[in-house]
Design an enzyme around this catalytic site. Structure first.
Site, PDB file in Angstrom:
ATOM      1  N   SER A 294      33.535  29.412  43.374  1.00  0.00           N
ATOM      2  CA  SER A 294      32.932  30.641  42.081  1.00  0.00           C
ATOM      3  C   SER A 294      33.211  30.779  40.834  1.00  0.00           C
ATOM      4  CB  SER A 294      32.523  32.348  42.711  1.00  0.00           C
ATOM      5  OG  SER A 294      33.459  33.172  42.023  1.00  0.00           O
TER       6      SER A 294
ATOM      7  N   LYS B 230      35.631  37.001  37.196  1.00  0.00           N
ATOM      8  CA  LYS B 230      34.728  36.507  36.169  1.00  0.00           C
ATOM      9  C   LYS B 230      34.977  36.850  34.841  1.00  0.00           C
ATOM     10  CE  LYS B 230      31.763  36.579  40.451  1.00  0.00           C
ATOM     11  NZ  LYS B 230      31.471  35.296  40.660  1.00  0.00           N
TER      12      LYS B 230
END
Length: 271
Positions: free
Chosen positions: A84, A155
């Site tokens: 991701s 993230k």
């Protein structure tokens, strides 16, 4: 005459080199312990060997405790389990997460790559697990030897408290406080977002997104859930500052200048 001869023979036969008879008479046979190789010197050496093993075990325990304390409070390895965050982070990379980055009044900034506990934002109810298994897995994860807990995520910060984050402008880019952001760190071929959104980040929270937008479940995927996909700052574990493994990937994560010209909310605040 025969008797004298026999006597003389007996006398000659009993003659040995000086002291030989005495040595033969008084010499002791080897003791069983010596024959078995357990002379005092050998026993002492065995004792030292046993002590050495105990010292080695104690040293191993001390090292393990030290590493766990270091991981808990200062610098934690973090295994990347998914793509991701590609291309910035690859599957199998082991990050070194700086847990002191936000401990002394410094807050996460736009562009920072962070590791956080998603409980209450990305994960509403943590999965139940056996306490013993959970403890062992947690210790292994803390040393970078196992995948992180299902509630831990990595993230990039795109919006901080007070920011208005919009996607997308006419050029398909993300806007923060009215300024379009050139996100050069995105995975090749990815759009900044195929999900439109227009949000204002509440104070004390963060809006985060993955660099591989088409493969990342991030704040966008939790817009309709409690918390609206916002990550509380207090849930941030630390800032990802280095890639420590594999060796050919060893490097520092350079800060991005993508948000350099983004103004603070309504012309002030965060820069």
């Amino acid at each position: 005459m025969d008797t004298d001869t026999q006597h003389e023979k007996r006398d000659h036969s009993s003659v040995t080199p000086t002291g030989t008879a005495e040595r033969s008479r008084f010499s002791r046979s080897p003791r069983p312990a010596e024959e078995a190789g357990t002379a005092p010197e050998a026993a002492e050496e065995t004792g030292r060997g046993g002590l050495s093993w105990r010292r080695t075990g104690l040293l191993g325990i001390i090292c393990a405790v030290f590493l766990l304390l270091l991981s808990t409070f200062v610098l934690q390895p973090f295994l990347i389990p998914s793509g991701s965050m590609e291309p910035t982070l690859q599957v199998g990379d082991r990050l070194l997460v700086n847990k002191l980055a936000y401990r002394f009044g410094t807050a996460p900034q736009r562009g920072d790559v962070i590791v956080f506990d998603g409980t209450g934002s990305f994960v509403q109810e943590p999965p139940r697990e056996n306490p013993v298994t959970g403890l062992l897995h947690g210790a292994a994860a803390a040393l970078g030897l196992a995948e992180p807990a299902e509630t831990d995520f990595v993230k990039r910060v795109v919006g901080v408290g007070g920011d208005r984050v919009v996607c997308c402008d006419k050029g398909g880019r993300v806007q923060v406080n009215g300024r379009s952001v050139d996100e050069r760190y995105l995975h090749a071929g990815d759009a900044p977002s195929r999900v439109p959104f227009d949000i204002v980040v509440p104070e004390g929270t963060l809006w985060v997104m993955g660099d591989h937008r088409s493969e990342s479940r991030d704040s966008r995927d939790h817009l309709g859930e409690p918390g609206g996909g916002m990550v509380p700052v207090k849930r941030v574990i630390g800032r990802a500052d280095w890639i420590g493994w594999p060796l050919d990937r060893w490097s520092a994560l350079e800060p991005t200048d993508a948000f350099r010209r983004v103004p603070g909310p309504e012309g002030g605040g965060h820069g």
